[in-house]
Design a protein around this motif. Structure first.
Motif, PDB file in Angstrom:
ATOM      1  N   UNK A   1       0.802  -1.223   0.000  1.00 35.43           N
ATOM      2  CA  UNK A   1       0.000   0.000   0.000  1.00 35.43           C
ATOM      3  C   UNK A   1       0.840   1.282   0.000  1.00 35.43           C
ATOM      4  N   UNK A   2       1.952   1.339   0.760  1.00 35.48           N
ATOM      5  CA  UNK A   2       2.786   2.560   0.703  1.00 35.48           C
ATOM      6  C   UNK A   2       3.341   2.837  -0.687  1.00 35.48           C
TER       7      UNK A   2
ATOM      8  N   UNK B   1      -1.967   8.321   6.603  1.00 35.27           N
ATOM      9  CA  UNK B   1      -0.643   7.761   6.831  1.00 35.27           C
ATOM     10  C   UNK B   1      -0.034   8.198   8.163  1.00 35.27           C
ATOM     11  N   UNK B   2      -0.587   9.222   8.771  1.00 36.93           N
ATOM     12  CA  UNK B   2      -0.134   9.639  10.098  1.00 36.93           C
ATOM     13  C   UNK B   2      -0.515   8.576  11.119  1.00 36.93           C
TER      14      UNK B   2
ATOM     15  N   UNK C   1       2.739   6.061  -3.448  1.00 35.24           N
ATOM     16  CA  UNK C   1       3.718   6.820  -4.227  1.00 35.24           C
ATOM     17  C   UNK C   1       3.372   6.768  -5.720  1.00 35.24           C
ATOM     18  N   UNK C   2       2.857   5.622  -6.144  1.00 35.82           N
ATOM     19  CA  UNK C   2       2.498   5.454  -7.555  1.00 35.82           C
ATOM     20  C   UNK C   2       1.391   6.414  -7.967  1.00 35.82           C
TER      21      UNK C   2
ATOM     22  N   UNK D   1      10.791   6.981   5.586  1.00 29.30           N
ATOM     23  CA  UNK D   1       9.655   7.148   4.685  1.00 29.30           C
ATOM     24  C   UNK D   1       8.705   5.971   4.887  1.00 29.30           C
ATOM     25  N   UNK D   2       7.489   6.121   4.410  1.00 28.04           N
ATOM     26  CA  UNK D   2       6.456   5.126   4.691  1.00 28.04           C
ATOM     27  C   UNK D   2       6.803   3.744   4.154  1.00 28.04           C
ATOM     28  N   UNK D   3       7.445   3.674   2.985  1.00 29.07           N
ATOM     29  CA  UNK D   3       7.776   2.377   2.391  1.00 29.07           C
ATOM     30  C   UNK D   3       8.769   1.609   3.264  1.00 29.07           C
ATOM     31  N   UNK D   4       9.887   2.257   3.623  1.00 24.08           N
ATOM     32  CA  UNK D   4      10.907   1.564   4.409  1.00 24.08           C
ATOM     33  C   UNK D   4      10.503   1.410   5.872  1.00 24.08           C
ATOM     34  N   UNK D   5       9.709   2.343   6.389  1.00 22.31           N
ATOM     35  CA  UNK D   5       9.208   2.173   7.761  1.00 22.31           C
ATOM     36  C   UNK D   5       8.307   0.945   7.844  1.00 22.31           C
ATOM     37  N   UNK D   6       7.493   0.753   6.811  1.00 17.64           N
ATOM     38  CA  UNK D   6       6.621  -0.420   6.768  1.00 17.64           C
ATOM     39  C   UNK D   6       7.442  -1.693   6.633  1.00 17.64           C
ATOM     40  N   UNK D   7       8.466  -1.654   5.779  1.00 19.35           N
ATOM     41  CA  UNK D   7       9.324  -2.822   5.609  1.00 19.35           C
ATOM     42  C   UNK D   7      10.045  -3.173   6.910  1.00 19.35           C
ATOM     43  N   UNK D   8      10.515  -2.157   7.638  1.00 20.98           N
ATOM     44  CA  UNK D   8      11.299  -2.381   8.859  1.00 20.98           C
ATOM     45  C   UNK D   8      10.452  -2.946   9.996  1.00 20.98           C
ATOM     46  N   UNK D   9       9.172  -2.596  10.011  1.00 21.66           N
ATOM     47  CA  UNK D   9       8.292  -3.077  11.069  1.00 21.66           C
ATOM     48  C   UNK D   9       7.725  -4.449  10.718  1.00 21.66           C
ATOM     49  N   UNK D  10       7.682  -5.341  11.684  1.00 16.18           N
ATOM     50  CA  UNK D  10       7.085  -6.646  11.440  1.00 16.18           C
ATOM     51  C   UNK D  10       5.552  -6.589  11.465  1.00 16.18           C
ATOM     52  N   UNK D  11       5.005  -5.455  11.869  1.00 14.54           N
ATOM     53  CA  UNK D  11       3.570  -5.341  12.075  1.00 14.54           C
ATOM     54  C   UNK D  11       2.757  -5.653  10.825  1.00 14.54           C
ATOM     55  N   UNK D  12       3.255  -5.222   9.655  1.00 17.99           N
ATOM     56  CA  UNK D  12       2.468  -5.369   8.429  1.00 17.99           C
ATOM     57  C   UNK D  12       3.078  -6.354   7.443  1.00 17.99           C
ATOM     58  N   UNK D  13       3.790  -7.353   7.980  1.00 21.34           N
ATOM     59  CA  UNK D  13       4.293  -8.413   7.120  1.00 21.34           C
ATOM     60  C   UNK D  13       3.124  -9.272   6.633  1.00 21.34           C
TER      61      UNK D  13
END
Length: 382
Positions: free
Chosen positions: A191-192, A351-352, A196-197, A240-252
């Protein structure tokens, strides 16, 4: 039709290629994950091909003969373009020079797709890390066709994708097939990136990370770079939202929270990734250092034909800072309220709120950290 459950499906897409009537297709669901769904305009004949090849429904035993190495490519140019030590590029070069084909993930606009190449000039397209789920549709059939024609084939993908390929191939002769799986921390919602797309600012992804400032075994900083509409590259950095999402296991992806394809011993020929935490080969750090786990003698024989320098290391050195190799068991995250809230917020483009749910300094983030800590303590005593 019997497919893996939504909790366990890896989205490897082997079932899509296996369906003789093209009934199945891969689509991105409302939460930003690949889902396998039937085409409403086509009729399933209940042939069972999809169930027979699903790697989740038909898991196989792994071998116990694996050997870990610290490794790097002595071809400096190939190594420079790689995420770490350039092992994939070295093996791919050897296969191409044998007249073979190479398969790997490539960035195409905002998407990541698996591609087939047969020319060294195209190798750069498959190099580097892509922290996004790749579209595999059609790839399994191409690999099978190449093998049936007697070609050497190198396939690089995630553990679940390699398992999907081996299951899809079945009794197809595999003497000329070499498989590489990468150390994986799990796939996150897309989704992040879809945000951007649709922002209208960019043409696509430039890279998820690079070695512009060198590689290092500790404290390495990722940096998402996007291609602007005018062709210039914008560095969005790490925050940024893309890498923050990747770094967190929450949304795997749900299957990634309890991966069935991790472990020290695997069905691929070798496993590769960054050698995080390494202290023994500091002189190689700036250019990039890989951990390479060879699972059989045939891959070691292929390595000898390449520019790979490989030094045996202990399992302790490998797993100390690379736990994703053997442990990705966090099933309770599927039921966290913060997970549902973050996904809903992303759907609504808030996104906040989504970022707050993922932040390690928020209350939801604190609960997640406590769970992960307990989880690892449990793993250490079992």
């Amino acid at each position: 039709m019997r497919l893996a459950s939504s909790k366990e499906c890896t989205g490897c897409m082997a079932c899509v290629d296996a369906c003789p009537h093209t009934v199945l297709k891969a689509t991105i669901d409302i939460n930003g994950y690949y889902a396998i769904v039937p085409d409403s305009e086509k009729q399933c004949t209940e042939c069972g091909k999809c169930s027979q090849i699903c790697p989740v429904l038909n898991q196989t035993q792994t071998t116990g003969e694996s050997v870990p190495y610290a490794a790097w490519n002595k071809d400096s140019e190939q190594r420079k373009q790689s995420a770490s030590g350039g092992i994939f590029a070295a093996l791919a070069t050897s296969i191409i020079r044998k007249g073979g084909s190479v398969y790997g993930a490539a960035i195409e606009g905002f998407d990541v797709k698996h591609l087939r190449i047969t020319d060294e000039c195209e190798l750069h397209r498959l190099q580097g890390s892509k922290y996004q789920h790749s579209d595999m549709t059609g790839i399994y059939m191409q690999v099978r066709n190449d093998l049936r024609q007697g070609m050497y084939v190198l396939f690089s993908g995630l553990g679940c994708q390699v398992a999907g390929l081996l299951s899809f191939l079945g009794k197809t002769k595999k003497e000329k097939l070499y498989t590489i799986d990468t150390i994986c921390g799990g796939l996150s919602t897309m989704l992040p990136m879809l945000h951007l797309k649709t922002s209208g600012k960019y043409k696509g992804i430039s890279s998820f990370r690079d070695k512009e400032n060198g590689w290092q075994s500790k404290g390495f900083r990722y940096s998402l770079k996007m291609v602007r509409k005018d062709g210039s590259v914008e560095d969005l950095g790490l925050d940024n939202l893309v890498l923050n999402t990747f770094s967190s296991k929450l949304l795997k992806r749900s299957s990634c929270l309890d991966c069935k394809f991790v472990g020290l011993h695997r069905n691929s020929d070798c496993t590769i990734g960054d050698f995080w935490g390494n202290e023994s080969f500091k002189e190689q750090h700036h250019e990039g250092l890989s951990v390479l786990i060879a699972h059989n003698e045939r891959i070691i024989s292929l390595m000898r034909e390449t520019h790979i320098e490989a030094k045996p290391v202990s399992w302790k050195e490998v797993i100390t800072d690379n736990r994703n190799i053997y442990w990705t068991h966090y099933p309770l995250i599927r039921y966290f309220f913060s997970r549902k809230k973050a996904l809903l917020a992303m759907q609504e483009k808030d996104y906040v709120i989504a970022t707050k749910q993922m932040s390690p300094w928020s209350f939801p983030g604190l609960l997640l950290r406590i769970y992960l800590k307990i989880n690892m303590l449990y793993r250490s005593v079992h």
